[in-house]
Motif scaffolding. Sequence first.
Motif, PDB file in Angstrom:
ATOM      1  N   ARG A 243       0.829  -1.202   0.000  1.00 17.30           N
ATOM      2  CA  ARG A 243       0.000   0.000   0.000  1.00 17.30           C
ATOM      3  C   ARG A 243       0.866   1.256   0.000  1.00 17.30           C
ATOM      4  O   ARG A 243       0.557   2.242  -0.675  1.00 17.30           O
ATOM      5  N   ARG A 244       1.965   1.237   0.761  1.00 19.16           N
ATOM      6  CA  ARG A 244       2.874   2.391   0.756  1.00 19.16           C
ATOM      7  C   ARG A 244       3.500   2.592  -0.620  1.00 19.16           C
ATOM      8  O   ARG A 244       3.678   3.719  -1.078  1.00 19.16           O
ATOM      9  N   VAL A 245       3.855   1.490  -1.284  1.00 15.39           N
ATOM     10  CA  VAL A 245       4.430   1.603  -2.626  1.00 15.39           C
ATOM     11  C   VAL A 245       3.422   2.236  -3.587  1.00 15.39           C
ATOM     12  O   VAL A 245       3.768   3.111  -4.388  1.00 15.39           O
ATOM     13  N   LEU A 246       2.170   1.798  -3.507  1.00 12.99           N
ATOM     14  CA  LEU A 246       1.147   2.334  -4.406  1.00 12.99           C
ATOM     15  C   LEU A 246       0.875   3.806  -4.118  1.00 12.99           C
ATOM     16  O   LEU A 246       0.733   4.617  -5.047  1.00 12.99           O
ATOM     17  N   LEU A 247       0.806   4.175  -2.851  1.00 15.41           N
ATOM     18  CA  LEU A 247       0.583   5.578  -2.507  1.00 15.41           C
ATOM     19  C   LEU A 247       1.784   6.432  -2.891  1.00 15.41           C
ATOM     20  O   LEU A 247       1.639   7.600  -3.274  1.00 15.41           O
ATOM     21  N   SER A 248       2.983   5.857  -2.801  1.00 13.03           N
ATOM     22  CA  SER A 248       4.175   6.595  -3.247  1.00 13.03           C
ATOM     23  C   SER A 248       4.133   6.832  -4.744  1.00 13.03           C
ATOM     24  O   SER A 248       4.542   7.891  -5.233  1.00 13.03           O
ATOM     25  N   ALA A 249       3.642   5.833  -5.499  1.00 18.47           N
ATOM     26  CA  ALA A 249       3.494   6.023  -6.941  1.00 18.47           C
ATOM     27  C   ALA A 249       2.490   7.134  -7.232  1.00 18.47           C
ATOM     28  O   ALA A 249       2.695   7.942  -8.154  1.00 18.47           O
ATOM     29  N   LEU A 384      -0.133   5.866 -10.460  1.00 24.20           N
ATOM     30  CA  LEU A 384       0.636   7.028 -10.916  1.00 24.20           C
ATOM     31  C   LEU A 384      -0.139   7.820 -11.965  1.00 24.20           C
ATOM     32  O   LEU A 384      -0.224   9.047 -11.897  1.00 24.20           O
ATOM     33  N   GLN A 385      -0.726   7.121 -12.938  1.00 26.05           N
ATOM     34  CA  GLN A 385      -1.421   7.814 -14.025  1.00 26.05           C
ATOM     35  C   GLN A 385      -2.667   8.549 -13.538  1.00 26.05           C
ATOM     36  O   GLN A 385      -2.922   9.697 -13.936  1.00 26.05           O
ATOM     37  N   LEU A 386      -3.447   7.901 -12.676  1.00 28.70           N
ATOM     38  CA  LEU A 386      -4.673   8.539 -12.209  1.00 28.70           C
ATOM     39  C   LEU A 386      -4.374   9.753 -11.340  1.00 28.70           C
ATOM     40  O   LEU A 386      -5.038  10.790 -11.453  1.00 28.70           O
ATOM     41  N   SER A 387      -3.381   9.642 -10.473  1.00 26.21           N
ATOM     42  CA  SER A 387      -3.032  10.794  -9.636  1.00 26.21           C
ATOM     43  C   SER A 387      -2.474  11.923 -10.487  1.00 26.21           C
ATOM     44  O   SER A 387      -2.721  13.105 -10.217  1.00 26.21           O
ATOM     45  N   ALA A 388      -1.725  11.575 -11.533  1.00 25.27           N
ATOM     46  CA  ALA A 388      -1.194  12.603 -12.430  1.00 25.27           C
ATOM     47  C   ALA A 388      -2.330  13.334 -13.140  1.00 25.27           C
ATOM     48  O   ALA A 388      -2.314  14.571 -13.255  1.00 25.27           O
ATOM     49  N   ALA A 389      -3.310  12.590 -13.610  1.00 23.55           N
ATOM     50  CA  ALA A 389      -4.440  13.227 -14.296  1.00 23.55           C
ATOM     51  C   ALA A 389      -5.209  14.147 -13.357  1.00 23.55           C
ATOM     52  O   ALA A 389      -5.566  15.276 -13.719  1.00 23.55           O
ATOM     53  N   LEU A 390      -5.454  13.681 -12.126  1.00 23.37           N
ATOM     54  CA  LEU A 390      -6.215  14.480 -11.167  1.00 23.37           C
ATOM     55  C   LEU A 390      -5.442  15.733 -10.758  1.00 23.37           C
ATOM     56  O   LEU A 390      -5.983  16.853 -10.766  1.00 23.37           O
ATOM     57  N   THR A 391      -4.169  15.555 -10.416  1.00 23.34           N
ATOM     58  CA  THR A 391      -3.370  16.699  -9.970  1.00 23.34           C
ATOM     59  C   THR A 391      -3.157  17.703 -11.090  1.00 23.34           C
ATOM     60  O   THR A 391      -3.189  18.916 -10.866  1.00 23.34           O
ATOM     61  N   GLY A 392      -2.932  17.207 -12.313  1.00 21.22           N
ATOM     62  CA  GLY A 392      -2.766  18.113 -13.435  1.00 21.22           C
ATOM     63  C   GLY A 392      -4.001  18.966 -13.662  1.00 21.22           C
ATOM     64  O   GLY A 392      -3.909  20.168 -13.948  1.00 21.22           O
TER      65      GLY A 392
END
Length: 453
Positions: A243-249, A384-392
């Motif tokens: 879970r930490r690895v996924l949240l870090s991604a 990583l991709q979903l967080s990038a889309a949301l943050t962008g």
Amino acid sequence: MNGIPEPSAARRRYVTVCVLFWLPIGLTIAPLILLLTERGMTLAAVAGCFAAHSLTAAALELPTGGLSDVLGRRAVLAAAGVANLAALLLVALGTAPWQLGLGMALMGAGRALSSGPAEAWYVDTVHARSGPGADLRTGLARGASATSAALAGGTLLGGALPWLLGLGPDLGDRLSGATSGRVLPLSVPLLLGAAVVVGFVLYALTALPEPPRPPATLRGVLRGIPATVGSGLRLGGRDALVRRVLLSAAGAGSALAVVELLTPGRTAALTGAPESGAVLFALLACAGFACSAVGSHLAPLAARLAGGGERAVLIGLGAAAGGLLLLGATAAAGGVGPAVLAATGFGLVYLGRGAAGPNENELMHRRVGASGRATALSVQSLALQLSAALTGSVASLLPPGPLPWLLGGAALLAAALLWSGLRPGRGGRRSPGAPSGGDRRTPPRVDARSAGE
């Protein structure tokens, strides 16, 4: 052992696969948007093409990871190459909007298909030869370093080729005229990338032997994928370290989205013109990939000096967060000094992320069994991709200045803090069927060498 290579040979083959896959992607970075606009597409249409890429990659990320775990690594890697080959040819030679959009969607499919199988093949091979306690960090680090180096070299070459074709007798105009405008100078890097992809497919099919698998039927594959995907999703819920690895991604995705979104405008403002700003951004992107390669190469040393992989991740992500905060602090300042500090922050983002990545993945592979390894890597990529889309999207709505940069820095700092206070090897309960152990210092021995990429 049934043709399975030794760990050192597997490491070399894994590095070669990383270079052959990512070099064509690097070749597209500089000319792609310019090529699409040269074909007459508006900026809105270009954005639509990139949306097709992102949505296709996100939609296929988990199913293709499951496909790799059920059908095999080599077949899925070859399929990724075929999808990329078709994508590069369509974008390089296509003139109609539907051709260009389809090419970008196929590029997204290739990205999803490639997410995990090569790394999963390397880990499976090392485990098959040397057991679950074998060193993984060295190969993972070298693969990440090779990926960054291929992107850096491809970015430089892809930006230089169209410019070189315009020198002297202007071979670019001759080439365009001879092909009735189908092949433009900006198409040449993509066509070169297509040639490299052919080599990638052939290499993946011939140099990556796998242990025998049960004969696969279409019904069995379709039935096995949902179960494998579901197992991969559940793993993040029941294993604290994964879970930490996924949240870090996810934190890394937020940071990279902010950097990629805001840096082009900042370089244009610094140079005073979009054209010169684009050149500066290409140089910065190349430097960022180079910093990432150096960071990945230093990942094993970071783990040794820090006393474990968990602490190395904390230091790497903390350094990357510091780089983003430095970019935010200098966003509203002008002059040489702030520009130097901003460049330093830019390099720190990629250096720290590069050092953290192999250590994160080494820890994750200790928790995940072979039957779900590629799926777990796909879940990581999807985070990583979903967080990038949301943050962008959020960053684009914020007022110009430090605030958008600080958003990415805060996300990355939060990811780093997830690793604070952990003792090596105590990151969470392992998944059933996965090898035990977490870090080099955890008995019994799980990592004799703490070397890395």
